[in-house]
Design a protein around this motif. Structure first.
Motif, PDB file in Angstrom:
ATOM      1  N   ALA A   1      -1.208  -4.785  -4.748  1.00  0.00           N
ATOM      2  CA  ALA A   1      -1.222  -5.477  -6.040  1.00  0.00           C
ATOM      3  C   ALA A   1      -0.142  -6.548  -6.083  1.00  0.00           C
ATOM      4  O   ALA A   1       0.921  -6.405  -5.468  1.00  0.00           O
ATOM      5  N   ASN A   2      -0.443  -7.613  -6.814  1.00  0.00           N
ATOM      6  CA  ASN A   2       0.541  -8.664  -7.058  1.00  0.00           C
ATOM      7  C   ASN A   2       0.730  -8.807  -8.558  1.00  0.00           C
ATOM      8  O   ASN A   2      -0.230  -9.036  -9.294  1.00  0.00           O
ATOM      9  N   LEU A   3       1.961  -8.617  -9.021  1.00  0.00           N
ATOM     10  CA  LEU A   3       2.300  -8.804 -10.425  1.00  0.00           C
ATOM     11  C   LEU A   3       2.891 -10.196 -10.587  1.00  0.00           C
ATOM     12  O   LEU A   3       3.781 -10.578  -9.824  1.00  0.00           O
TER      13      LEU A   3
ATOM     14  N   PRO B   1       0.793  -1.238   0.000  1.00  0.00           N
ATOM     15  CA  PRO B   1       0.000   0.000   0.000  1.00  0.00           C
ATOM     16  C   PRO B   1       0.822   1.282   0.000  1.00  0.00           C
ATOM     17  O   PRO B   1       0.384   2.298  -0.570  1.00  0.00           O
ATOM     18  N   TRP B   2       2.024   1.263   0.592  1.00  0.00           N
ATOM     19  CA  TRP B   2       2.819   2.489   0.626  1.00  0.00           C
ATOM     20  C   TRP B   2       3.197   2.969  -0.777  1.00  0.00           C
ATOM     21  O   TRP B   2       3.388   4.163  -0.999  1.00  0.00           O
TER      22      TRP B   2
ATOM     23  N   ILE C   1      -2.055  -8.693 -13.132  1.00  0.00           N
ATOM     24  CA  ILE C   1      -2.056  -7.978 -11.857  1.00  0.00           C
ATOM     25  C   ILE C   1      -3.298  -8.377 -11.065  1.00  0.00           C
ATOM     26  O   ILE C   1      -4.420  -8.305 -11.577  1.00  0.00           O
ATOM     27  N   THR C   2      -3.102  -8.806  -9.844  1.00  0.00           N
ATOM     28  CA  THR C   2      -4.207  -9.120  -8.935  1.00  0.00           C
ATOM     29  C   THR C   2      -4.251  -8.047  -7.862  1.00  0.00           C
ATOM     30  O   THR C   2      -3.230  -7.725  -7.249  1.00  0.00           O
ATOM     31  N   TRP C   3      -5.448  -7.482  -7.657  1.00  0.00           N
ATOM     32  CA  TRP C   3      -5.592  -6.374  -6.725  1.00  0.00           C
ATOM     33  C   TRP C   3      -6.280  -6.828  -5.440  1.00  0.00           C
ATOM     34  O   TRP C   3      -7.106  -7.727  -5.443  1.00  0.00           O
ATOM     35  N   GLN C   4      -5.917  -6.169  -4.358  1.00  0.00           N
ATOM     36  CA  GLN C   4      -6.603  -6.307  -3.074  1.00  0.00           C
ATOM     37  C   GLN C   4      -6.959  -4.914  -2.577  1.00  0.00           C
ATOM     38  O   GLN C   4      -6.148  -3.992  -2.686  1.00  0.00           O
ATOM     39  N   GLN C   5      -8.157  -4.778  -2.037  1.00  0.00           N
ATOM     40  CA  GLN C   5      -8.596  -3.499  -1.484  1.00  0.00           C
ATOM     41  C   GLN C   5      -8.963  -3.708  -0.025  1.00  0.00           C
ATOM     42  O   GLN C   5      -9.828  -4.522   0.298  1.00  0.00           O
ATOM     43  N   VAL C   6      -8.276  -2.999   0.856  1.00  0.00           N
ATOM     44  CA  VAL C   6      -8.566  -3.063   2.285  1.00  0.00           C
ATOM     45  C   VAL C   6      -8.834  -1.638   2.754  1.00  0.00           C
ATOM     46  O   VAL C   6      -7.900  -0.835   2.898  1.00  0.00           O
ATOM     47  N   GLY C   7     -10.095  -1.312   2.937  1.00  0.00           N
ATOM     48  CA  GLY C   7     -10.436   0.061   3.282  1.00  0.00           C
ATOM     49  C   GLY C   7     -10.072   0.993   2.149  1.00  0.00           C
ATOM     50  O   GLY C   7     -10.457   0.781   0.995  1.00  0.00           O
TER      51      GLY C   7
ATOM     52  N   ARG D   1       6.285 -18.548  -0.374  1.00  0.00           N
ATOM     53  CA  ARG D   1       6.045 -17.691   0.776  1.00  0.00           C
ATOM     54  C   ARG D   1       5.473 -16.341   0.346  1.00  0.00           C
ATOM     55  O   ARG D   1       4.629 -15.756   1.037  1.00  0.00           O
ATOM     56  N   GLN D   2       5.899 -15.848  -0.811  1.00  0.00           N
ATOM     57  CA  GLN D   2       5.339 -14.601  -1.323  1.00  0.00           C
ATOM     58  C   GLN D   2       3.875 -14.790  -1.703  1.00  0.00           C
ATOM     59  O   GLN D   2       3.040 -13.908  -1.444  1.00  0.00           O
ATOM     60  N   VAL D   3       3.561 -15.933  -2.315  1.00  0.00           N
ATOM     61  CA  VAL D   3       2.168 -16.236  -2.652  1.00  0.00           C
ATOM     62  C   VAL D   3       1.322 -16.264  -1.389  1.00  0.00           C
ATOM     63  O   VAL D   3       0.216 -15.705  -1.329  1.00  0.00           O
ATOM     64  N   ASP D   4       1.832 -16.911  -0.354  1.00  0.00           N
ATOM     65  CA  ASP D   4       1.101 -17.023   0.908  1.00  0.00           C
ATOM     66  C   ASP D   4       0.878 -15.653   1.548  1.00  0.00           C
ATOM     67  O   ASP D   4      -0.207 -15.351   2.046  1.00  0.00           O
ATOM     68  N   ASP D   5       1.908 -14.821   1.514  1.00  0.00           N
ATOM     69  CA  ASP D   5       1.790 -13.481   2.099  1.00  0.00           C
ATOM     70  C   ASP D   5       0.710 -12.669   1.392  1.00  0.00           C
ATOM     71  O   ASP D   5      -0.113 -12.013   2.032  1.00  0.00           O
ATOM     72  N   PHE D   6       0.738 -12.702   0.062  1.00  0.00           N
ATOM     73  CA  PHE D   6      -0.217 -11.862  -0.662  1.00  0.00           C
ATOM     74  C   PHE D   6      -1.649 -12.341  -0.464  1.00  0.00           C
ATOM     75  O   PHE D   6      -2.567 -11.541  -0.283  1.00  0.00           O
ATOM     76  N   HIS D   7      -1.845 -13.649  -0.497  1.00  0.00           N
ATOM     77  CA  HIS D   7      -3.200 -14.202  -0.400  1.00  0.00           C
ATOM     78  C   HIS D   7      -3.619 -14.439   1.049  1.00  0.00           C
ATOM     79  O   HIS D   7      -4.686 -15.010   1.287  1.00  0.00           O
TER      80      HIS D   7
END
Length: 505
Positions: free
Chosen positions: A312-314, A274-275, A301-307, A398-404
């Motif tokens: 994003a994950n490329l 987010p930063w 690109i997969t997006w996540q919206q939290v508030g 581990r990156q996949v796990d973190d993002f999802h």
């Protein structure tokens, strides 16, 4: 090198050198008198580019200053070629090793409590030159699919990838293209980090996100045909051979051999936290504009919206494709062994006849020393477990796990019905790799196998060796026996033994 190439002044110059075609003849600038870490003090007492990058990562756990020094050294003007190429190794500086230097620089940078931005900017500026070399020299027709040659994986394919193909056929490599996609993302991450304090890096970050998207598009669709490196029927990624026909269209076909080259696309992924969107408004607006104008890029690109925050994950592979590739990777009848991921699928144990570009070829799974004489017999990527690529796969999971956030699941092993998170899969793969070095019930270690290290002699039993690679069925150590050049990455796995628990904490 100038002196070496000039030869003995009392003798006539070597014919090849006189014609400008001798070994290392284009590296006359090379003039080194530095302390360089080597892959193996007994059998490989010289540097190698990708070995050195991998070795810097465990070095950073004990001596980060030395790790940074080594990574910068290869980029210095007395080593790096004026055209931007990094020297591969002394018997052929001009060969191509996988571009993992940016990845290593990021790992070393992140290993320190107080980030060294000066180091990061120094290595970044030189890697810009190296990236340009790859783009200009290893993408023959500007298609954003890359060749590269054997790229350290020696005889992993059914043909010698370092020699031109017959006729007008060209080999486009899944691993080379994946390495370059990952290289783009690593440089993107470095540029974003530097842009937090210097806005001049924002434009460069935009350049690398765009380059990644171009590569990703080519990866999934080639030229005027619809054949990319992804094979939807098999759920796997392959090299392709292609040629341009007289009418300008492109003829291409997959090289349907399941090997590590088809797992490398898993490595090409990066999370934009987010930063990035909160602080870097120029980069954000350009990315948004790019996606509006070229909406086909949205699939990467997969997006996540939290508030009010977005993330994003490329990635080269979307979640569905990634799941299918991991299904192959965690299949015990294919890549998953008791001690890690094999470099060639065990499904090819009985040999595989493949035909492409009008020729027939044979390749077979060989868990230990290769019987194939390609590259002088020192070619062992047809089945054994190799630590560098395995360690990268652990990190990617581990990156996949973190993002999802622990919501991406796979069967482990495939077909077992035991669904685990990507983080748990990473932990299990790391456990299998570490088990190579741990005593079993009778006190023996898988890595010792039937070698002299397995004897009860106190001169051998207490001393663990770090082999170059390991038998794909038994875990026995093979090749060079002091290969801390990359097998030392086991220290990295031991330093983070349970990622899933750490993520929850």
């Amino acid at each position: 090198m100038r002196d070496w190439l000039a030869g003995d002044p009392a003798q006539p110059p070597a014919p090849d050198l006189r014609r400008g075609i001798g070994r290392n003849v284009h590296w006359r600038h090379f003039d080194v008198a530095d302390v360089i870490s080597m892959p193996d003090e007994w059998e490989y007492p010289w540097f190698a580019a990708w070995d050195l990058a991998f070795q810097a990562v465990p070095f950073a756990l004990v001596d980060p200053a030395f790790a940074k020094e080594q990574l910068l050294l290869l980029c210095r003007e007395w080593m790096m070629h004026p055209n931007g190429q990094l020297p591969a190794y002394e018997w052929d500086f001009g060969d191509a090793n996988p571009p993992v230097h940016a990845w290593a620089a990021l790992q070393v940078y992140r290993a320190e409590a107080v980030p060294d931005r000066t180091f990061l900017s120094k290595v970044f500026h030189k890697l810009l030159l190296n990236f340009s070399w790859w783009v200009n020299r290893k993408d023959a027709d500007g298609s954003d699919l890359f060749e590269g040659g054997f790229l350290g994986m020696d005889n992993i394919g059914p043909v010698n990838r370092s020699t031109p193909m017959l006729g007008d056929w060209r080999l486009e490599q899944s691993d080379a293209t994946s390495w370059m996609a990952a290289f783009s993302l690593h440089l993107l991450q470095i540029a974003l980090e530097l842009a937090r304090e210097d806005e001049s890096y924002e434009d460069v970050a935009t350049k690398f996100v765009e380059h990644f998207l171009y590569i990703a598009r080519a990866f999934n669709q080639f030229g005027s045909s619809t054949r990319g490196l992804w094979h939807d029927e098999d759920g796997f990624c392959y090299d392709i051979v292609s040629r341009q026909l007289p009418d300008g269209s492109v003829e291409s076909e997959h090289v349907r051999v399941r090997s590590m080259v088809g797992l490398m696309p898993v490595l090409a992924q990066a999370v934009l936290e987010p930063w990035v969107f909160a602080e870097l408004h120029g980069f954000t607006s350009r990315l948004d504009y790019l996606l509006r104008k070229q909406p086909e890029f949205a699939q990467f690109i997969t997006w996540q919206q939290v508030g009010d925050e977005r993330r994003a994950n490329l990635a080269l592979l979307d979640a569905k494709k990634l799941g299918r590739v991991l299904g192959r990777m965690f299949d015990e009848g294919e890549f998953l062994s008791p001690h890690g991921i094999r470099s060639l699928s065990a499904a090819h144990r009985d040999g595989l006849d493949v035909q492409f570009a009008g020729q027939a070829h044979m390749i077979g799974y060989e868990p230990g020393e290769s019987m194939t004489p390609m590259f002088g017999g020192n070619s062992n990527w047809r089945g054994p477990i190799w630590f560098p690529t395995n360690a990268l796969l652990v990190e990617a999971l581990r990156q996949v796990d973190d993002f999802h956030d622990g919501q991406f699941h796979v069967d482990l092993p495939t077909g077992s019905g035991q669904a685990v998170t990507a983080g748990q899969a990473a932990d299990e793969l790391a456990r299998r790799l570490v088990s190579i070095f741990l005593p079993t019930g009778d006190g023996s270690r898988p890595c010792d196998g039937k070698r002299v290290e397995a004897t009860d002699s106190p001169l051998w039993r207490p001393h663990i060796t770090f082999s170059e690679y390991f038998d794909g069925d038994t875990g026995e150590g093979l090749g060079a026996t002091h290969q801390t050049g990359w097998t030392a990455l086991v220290a990295r796995l031991l330093a983070t033994p349970n990622h899933n628990r750490a993520r929850q904490a």
